[in-house]
Design a protein around this motif. Structure first.
Motif, PDB file in Angstrom:
ATOM      1  N   CYS A  40       0.832  -1.205   0.000  1.00 55.23           N
ATOM      2  CA  CYS A  40       0.000   0.000   0.000  1.00 55.23           C
ATOM      3  C   CYS A  40       0.866   1.255   0.000  1.00 55.23           C
ATOM      4  CB  CYS A  40      -0.943  -0.009   1.195  1.00 55.23           C
ATOM      5  SG  CYS A  40      -0.119   0.015   2.765  1.00 55.23           S
ATOM      6  N   ALA A  41       0.293   2.305  -0.548  1.00 51.31           N
ATOM      7  CA  ALA A  41       0.951   3.610  -0.478  1.00 51.31           C
ATOM      8  C   ALA A  41       0.763   4.100   0.952  1.00 51.31           C
ATOM      9  CB  ALA A  41       0.279   4.562  -1.456  1.00 51.31           C
ATOM     10  N   ARG A  42       1.703   4.831   1.463  1.00 49.93           N
ATOM     11  CA  ARG A  42       1.497   5.393   2.791  1.00 49.93           C
ATOM     12  C   ARG A  42       2.148   6.754   2.861  1.00 49.93           C
ATOM     13  NH1 ARG A  42       6.335   5.096   4.289  1.00 49.93           N
ATOM     14  NH2 ARG A  42       7.599   3.228   4.324  1.00 49.93           N
ATOM     15  N   PRO A  43       1.518   7.616   3.653  1.00 47.41           N
ATOM     16  CA  PRO A  43       2.102   8.942   3.753  1.00 47.41           C
ATOM     17  C   PRO A  43       3.491   8.843   4.372  1.00 47.41           C
ATOM     18  CG  PRO A  43       0.185   8.698   5.214  1.00 47.41           C
ATOM     19  CD  PRO A  43       0.368   7.401   4.516  1.00 47.41           C
ATOM     20  N   PRO A  44       4.436   9.672   3.961  1.00 46.64           N
ATOM     21  CA  PRO A  44       5.776   9.587   4.532  1.00 46.64           C
ATOM     22  C   PRO A  44       5.736   9.858   6.031  1.00 46.64           C
ATOM     23  CG  PRO A  44       5.558  11.504   3.088  1.00 46.64           C
ATOM     24  CD  PRO A  44       4.272  10.774   3.022  1.00 46.64           C
ATOM     25  N   HIS A  45       6.477   9.108   6.794  1.00 51.82           N
ATOM     26  CA  HIS A  45       6.593   9.480   8.197  1.00 51.82           C
ATOM     27  C   HIS A  45       7.989   9.179   8.687  1.00 51.82           C
ATOM     28  CE1 HIS A  45       6.252   5.773  10.658  1.00 51.82           C
ATOM     29  NE2 HIS A  45       5.652   5.282   9.603  1.00 51.82           N
ATOM     30  N   ARG A  46       8.343   9.748   9.794  1.00 51.44           N
ATOM     31  CA  ARG A  46       9.771   9.878  10.099  1.00 51.44           C
ATOM     32  C   ARG A  46      10.257   9.203  11.362  1.00 51.44           C
ATOM     33  NH1 ARG A  46      10.777  16.188   8.585  1.00 51.44           N
ATOM     34  NH2 ARG A  46       9.523  16.138   6.702  1.00 51.44           N
ATOM     35  N   GLU A  47       9.426   8.411  12.004  1.00 51.82           N
ATOM     36  CA  GLU A  47       9.837   7.882  13.308  1.00 51.82           C
ATOM     37  C   GLU A  47      11.103   7.030  13.212  1.00 51.82           C
ATOM     38  OE1 GLU A  47       6.434   5.905  14.789  1.00 51.82           O
ATOM     39  OE2 GLU A  47       5.244   7.734  14.575  1.00 51.82           O
ATOM     40  N   PRO A  69       2.640 -19.497  -6.372  1.00 52.57           N
ATOM     41  CA  PRO A  69       1.260 -19.012  -6.147  1.00 52.57           C
ATOM     42  C   PRO A  69       1.221 -17.577  -5.626  1.00 52.57           C
ATOM     43  CG  PRO A  69       1.835 -20.725  -4.536  1.00 52.57           C
ATOM     44  CD  PRO A  69       3.045 -20.498  -5.381  1.00 52.57           C
ATOM     45  N   LEU A  70       2.357 -17.073  -5.145  1.00 51.70           N
ATOM     46  CA  LEU A  70       2.394 -15.707  -4.631  1.00 51.70           C
ATOM     47  C   LEU A  70       2.803 -14.755  -5.753  1.00 51.70           C
ATOM     48  CD1 LEU A  70       4.044 -16.029  -1.091  1.00 51.70           C
ATOM     49  CD2 LEU A  70       1.703 -16.509  -1.807  1.00 51.70           C
ATOM     50  N   MET A  71       2.097 -13.626  -5.815  1.00 53.63           N
ATOM     51  CA  MET A  71       2.397 -12.632  -6.834  1.00 53.63           C
ATOM     52  C   MET A  71       2.371 -11.251  -6.211  1.00 53.63           C
ATOM     53  SD  MET A  71       0.190 -13.986 -10.024  1.00 53.63           S
ATOM     54  CE  MET A  71       0.167 -12.318 -10.555  1.00 53.63           C
ATOM     55  N   VAL A  72       2.908 -10.292  -6.911  1.00 53.93           N
ATOM     56  CA  VAL A  72       2.880  -8.916  -6.431  1.00 53.93           C
ATOM     57  C   VAL A  72       1.912  -8.129  -7.296  1.00 53.93           C
ATOM     58  CG1 VAL A  72       4.248  -6.873  -5.932  1.00 53.93           C
ATOM     59  CG2 VAL A  72       5.310  -9.127  -5.870  1.00 53.93           C
ATOM     60  N   ASP A  73       1.113  -7.310  -6.657  1.00 52.21           N
ATOM     61  CA  ASP A  73       0.191  -6.446  -7.391  1.00 52.21           C
ATOM     62  C   ASP A  73       0.485  -5.013  -6.967  1.00 52.21           C
ATOM     63  OD1 ASP A  73      -2.120  -4.940  -8.155  1.00 52.21           O
ATOM     64  OD2 ASP A  73      -3.168  -6.849  -8.448  1.00 52.21           O
ATOM     65  N   ALA A  74       0.998  -4.218  -7.891  1.00 50.19           N
ATOM     66  CA  ALA A  74       1.495  -2.878  -7.538  1.00 50.19           C
ATOM     67  C   ALA A  74       0.453  -1.778  -7.729  1.00 50.19           C
ATOM     68  CB  ALA A  74       2.734  -2.569  -8.370  1.00 50.19           C
ATOM     69  N   ARG A  75      -0.808  -2.142  -7.928  1.00 50.46           N
ATOM     70  CA  ARG A  75      -1.773  -1.100  -8.331  1.00 50.46           C
ATOM     71  C   ARG A  75      -1.933   0.022  -7.302  1.00 50.46           C
ATOM     72  NH1 ARG A  75      -6.331  -3.812 -10.486  1.00 50.46           N
ATOM     73  NH2 ARG A  75      -4.890  -5.573 -10.575  1.00 50.46           N
ATOM     74  N   GLU A  76      -1.803  -0.278  -6.016  1.00 44.19           N
ATOM     75  CA  GLU A  76      -2.005   0.803  -5.032  1.00 44.19           C
ATOM     76  C   GLU A  76      -0.853   1.805  -5.063  1.00 44.19           C
ATOM     77  OE1 GLU A  76      -3.214  -0.341  -1.119  1.00 44.19           O
ATOM     78  OE2 GLU A  76      -4.966  -1.442  -1.864  1.00 44.19           O
ATOM     79  N   LEU A  77       0.309   1.347  -5.488  1.00 48.39           N
ATOM     80  CA  LEU A  77       1.454   2.259  -5.562  1.00 48.39           C
ATOM     81  C   LEU A  77       1.434   3.089  -6.837  1.00 48.39           C
ATOM     82  CD1 LEU A  77       4.297  -0.106  -4.287  1.00 48.39           C
ATOM     83  CD2 LEU A  77       2.956   1.550  -2.996  1.00 48.39           C
ATOM     84  N   GLU A  78       0.612   2.652  -7.783  1.00 42.19           N
ATOM     85  CA  GLU A  78       0.563   3.366  -9.059  1.00 42.19           C
ATOM     86  C   GLU A  78      -0.452   4.498  -9.036  1.00 42.19           C
ATOM     87  OE1 GLU A  78      -0.161  -0.058 -11.441  1.00 42.19           O
ATOM     88  OE2 GLU A  78       1.972  -0.639 -11.430  1.00 42.19           O
TER      89      GLU A  78
END
Ligand code: ATP
Length: 214
Positions: A40-47, A69-78
């Motif tokens: 998932c995309a996430r707002p930048p944070h700095r901790e 059987p495992l795959m990557v789906d990058a749609r949320e990052l796009e």
């Protein structure tokens, strides 16, 4: 007969063997043809030092490279902004065959928080939900979910039919590993060997990720 496709979202910062072991167990127990890890995309944070979307994606790709059987789906990052799960599922649905079955994986805590999610009542029109259970799982089901559970629970995950609409519980072997702990180890110069795949560790080292000085 449609395919059985799972969706497993997370920040994967970094992906670790808790994620991968859990994913493989669900594939086997639920008889999935494919399980998509969706960073998932996430707002930048700095901790603590965190890694970029590009690095998180690259590490997930390396981790599943030899796990068919495992795959990557990058749609949320796009996308331009963080996605709601319901939007991700709609987007996926638009690409799948009508009779493909979609299974959304949720930990118990996430499942209990469902009533706070954007358009949550539409989720079961798009997918089935697999609730991942561990021995430490809390037992209280929130009031808002009691009727839903009574109406939609399936006792045998393998027997679930139809494209969407049911909820099943899947037991998982506990592996108490978190990305937070891995980031802490790396920030303090400790090894994370055997907590992440070797290919992911090589990437972390090559790119100097999660070092305290970053
Ligand atoms: P962080 O420590 O940064 O919060 P995390 O290790 O919990 O990260 P996430 O990317 O937030 O990892 O998790 C993605 C999904 O993987 C979540 O549904 C989470 O419940 C699940 N998950 C995380 N760690 C484990 C584990 N050790 N075993 C099984 N599932 C896990």
């Amino acid at each position: 007969m449609g395919r059985r496709i799972g969706v497993f979202g997370g920040t994967f910062d970094p992906v670790h063997i808790g994620h991968l072991r859990g994913a493989l167990e669900v594939v086997e127990l639920a008889g999935l043809d494919e399980l998509r890890l969706v960073p998932c995309a996430r707002p930048p944070h700095r901790e603590t030092p965190n890694s970029s979307a590009e690095d998180r994606l690259a590490m997930v790709r390396l981790a599943v490279a030899d796990l068919s059987p495992l795959m990557v789906d990058a749609r949320e990052l796009e996308r331009e902004r963080p996605s709601y799960t319901v939007e991700t599922l709609e987007s996926l649905r638009s690409e799948l065959a009508e009779d493909d079955q979609l299974f959304l994986l949720l930990g118990w805590d996430a499942f209990c928080g469902l009533p706070g999610w954007h358009r949550w009542q539409e989720l079961l029109e798009l997918c089935h939900i697999l609730v991942l259970q561990r021995p430490d799982t809390g037992s209280e089901v929130p009031e808002a979910l009691r009727n839903l559970l009574a109406a939609r629970s399936a006792s045998n995950v393998r027997a679930i039919s139809g494209r969407a609409g049911q909820i099943a519980f899947v037991w998982q072997m506990p592996l108490e590993i978190s990305a937070t702990q891995i980031r802490r180890f790396l920030a303090s110069g400790r090894t994370v060997r055997f907590l992440v795949p070797d290919s992911v560790l090589a990437y972390i080292n090559a790119h100097g990720l999660y070092r305290a000085s970053n």
